[in-house]
Design a protein around this motif. Sequence first.
Motif, PDB file in Angstrom:
ATOM      1  N   MET A   1      -4.356   1.824  17.863  1.00  0.00           N
ATOM      2  CA  MET A   1      -4.176   1.881  16.598  1.00  0.00           C
ATOM      3  C   MET A   1      -4.076   3.373  16.423  1.00  0.00           C
ATOM      4  SD  MET A   1      -6.995   1.477  13.364  1.00  0.00           S
ATOM      5  CE  MET A   1      -7.134  -0.126  13.411  1.00  0.00           C
ATOM      6  N   SER A   2      -3.146   3.674  15.436  1.00  0.00           N
ATOM      7  CA  SER A   2      -2.663   5.038  14.891  1.00  0.00           C
ATOM      8  C   SER A   2      -3.663   5.516  14.207  1.00  0.00           C
ATOM      9  CB  SER A   2      -1.221   4.855  14.317  1.00  0.00           C
ATOM     10  OG  SER A   2      -0.942   6.180  13.743  1.00  0.00           O
ATOM     11  N   VAL A   3      -3.790   6.886  14.419  1.00  0.00           N
ATOM     12  CA  VAL A   3      -4.710   7.699  13.648  1.00  0.00           C
ATOM     13  C   VAL A   3      -4.228   7.857  12.299  1.00  0.00           C
ATOM     14  CG1 VAL A   3      -5.527   9.389  15.497  1.00  0.00           C
ATOM     15  CG2 VAL A   3      -3.561  10.073  14.097  1.00  0.00           C
ATOM     16  N   LEU A   4      -3.019   7.491  11.868  1.00  0.00           N
ATOM     17  CA  LEU A   4      -2.467   7.560  10.415  1.00  0.00           C
ATOM     18  C   LEU A   4      -2.941   6.144   9.836  1.00  0.00           C
ATOM     19  CD1 LEU A   4       1.016   8.755  11.112  1.00  0.00           C
ATOM     20  CD2 LEU A   4      -0.720  10.024  10.156  1.00  0.00           C
ATOM     21  N   SER A   5      -3.434   5.283  10.530  1.00  0.00           N
ATOM     22  CA  SER A   5      -3.884   3.800   9.873  1.00  0.00           C
ATOM     23  C   SER A   5      -4.933   4.264   8.963  1.00  0.00           C
ATOM     24  CB  SER A   5      -4.413   2.861  10.991  1.00  0.00           C
ATOM     25  OG  SER A   5      -4.723   1.839  10.394  1.00  0.00           O
ATOM     26  N   GLY A   6      -4.687   3.758   7.682  1.00  0.00           N
ATOM     27  CA  GLY A   6      -5.494   3.804   6.458  1.00  0.00           C
ATOM     28  C   GLY A   6      -5.440   5.034   5.735  1.00  0.00           C
ATOM     29  N   LYS A   7      -4.389   6.055   6.283  1.00  0.00           N
ATOM     30  CA  LYS A   7      -4.144   7.102   5.485  1.00  0.00           C
ATOM     31  C   LYS A   7      -3.315   7.315   4.378  1.00  0.00           C
ATOM     32  CE  LYS A   7      -6.643   9.962   8.534  1.00  0.00           C
ATOM     33  NZ  LYS A   7      -7.579  10.460   8.081  1.00  0.00           N
ATOM     34  N   LYS A   8      -3.667   7.802   3.267  1.00  0.00           N
ATOM     35  CA  LYS A   8      -2.700   7.911   2.073  1.00  0.00           C
ATOM     36  C   LYS A   8      -1.772   9.156   2.179  1.00  0.00           C
ATOM     37  CE  LYS A   8      -6.546   5.817  -0.708  1.00  0.00           C
ATOM     38  NZ  LYS A   8      -7.409   6.286  -1.882  1.00  0.00           N
ATOM     39  N   ILE A   9      -0.562   8.819   2.431  1.00  0.00           N
ATOM     40  CA  ILE A   9       0.423   9.845   2.602  1.00  0.00           C
ATOM     41  C   ILE A   9       1.354  10.114   1.502  1.00  0.00           C
ATOM     42  CG2 ILE A   9       2.427  10.680   4.110  1.00  0.00           C
ATOM     43  CD1 ILE A   9       1.048   9.198   6.440  1.00  0.00           C
ATOM     44  N   VAL A  10       1.647  11.295   0.966  1.00  0.00           N
ATOM     45  CA  VAL A  10       2.584  11.627  -0.108  1.00  0.00           C
ATOM     46  C   VAL A  10       3.857  12.047   0.776  1.00  0.00           C
ATOM     47  CG1 VAL A  10       3.423  13.033  -2.014  1.00  0.00           C
ATOM     48  CG2 VAL A  10       1.265  11.613  -2.147  1.00  0.00           C
ATOM     49  N   LEU A  11       4.931  11.550   0.434  1.00  0.00           N
ATOM     50  CA  LEU A  11       6.187  11.976   1.131  1.00  0.00           C
ATOM     51  C   LEU A  11       6.997  12.889   0.141  1.00  0.00           C
ATOM     52  CD1 LEU A  11       8.286  12.313   3.406  1.00  0.00           C
ATOM     53  CD2 LEU A  11       9.195  10.088   2.892  1.00  0.00           C
TER      54      LEU A  11
END
Length: 403
Positions: free
Chosen positions: A1-11
Amino acid sequence: MSVLSGKKIVLGISGGIAAYKTATLVRLFIKAGAQVQVVMTPASKDFVTPLTLSTLSKNPVHSTFYNEEDENAVWNNHVEIGLWADLMIIAPATANTLSKMVNGNCDNLLLATYLSAKCSVYFAPAMDLDMYKHPSTIASFKALQSYGNIMIPAESGELASGLSGEGRMAEPENIIQFMEHDIAQKLPLKGKKILITAGPTYEAIDPVRFIGNHSSGKMGYDIANEAAHLGAEVVLISGPSHLKVAHNSIKVVAVVSAEEMYQACHLYFENTDVAIAAAAVADYRPKNVASQKIKKTESSFNIELEKTKDILASLGQLKKNQFLIGFALETENEIENAKLKIKKKYLDLIVLNSLQDQGAGFGTSTNKVTFIDRNNTIEPKDLKSKKEVAQDILNKVIAFYND
């Protein structure tokens, strides 16, 4: 699982030709399990459409403070967007946008969101070769990094001008890899090996019957998943459970009996930094196990029991530098009994459950615990989800290594 899983990202997307790559970048964030909101500068819409990005992100795309065509429209709250984010990335970051970021020139929604963000901010420059090497651009890079922003270096290759050299925005796959590596290196339990026990044990009476308990294993599994999310390498020794782990940094060792769990714990304990004994291990087992199914012939039936090995006490006796955490499920004299276990089993911390507390114990999604450390400091906690309790336990581990 990626460490980005569950993260809220603004692009954040500024107006450069490399904006066309952001469709792929959004798709890769979503594939990694992240939530994405896109904020565009007005100029960036000349290079990639909001419709494409909103379809891929499954969220509306914002580019202005309000909808000028709708006098009743609610404004796009840049503060709310900035505070929503766990991570923000500006890609492509043009020379113009970088300069505005440095000087706090807040003339569009993207820059207002950037100035409101409290999270880590990454930026991926994209511009022509001479622009990338210009002293003012280099000064912008240095200034932004001095503010705590994280630069994803541009790559070399053919540029929109026809020149070839440094200035291409990093490819979306490389941006993902950069962010994952950067986040992983900063996780508070990175490099730590954690041994966790979970679930019940089943002690055989005959080939079809056993003595067991109602433990589902959820508490131990939640601790394992949270520890892995924090960067730890986890060995989860689990009794029978229907639960599954959600991270590829967790090694599951399946056992059935107390003896099997004892052997597995001793196999891994020496190379462990932290051991958390959350399993509900049977205290007794049948002294003699029938080789065939016992027939129902008598009106009464007696089973002679013998004690199982005390796994936690045996680990405590072997403990060198390990941080050792045990659980205690009590029905009376809870605090006194827990303190005795700390001393008897050489624990650093005990997590006390009381069956007198509603919402605690086996078969629930919640738990109400009290922490007691080896100095007999007592810290009661409110009723929480087991995931939140797992986070509280691991915060104790992090605090131990930060002291």
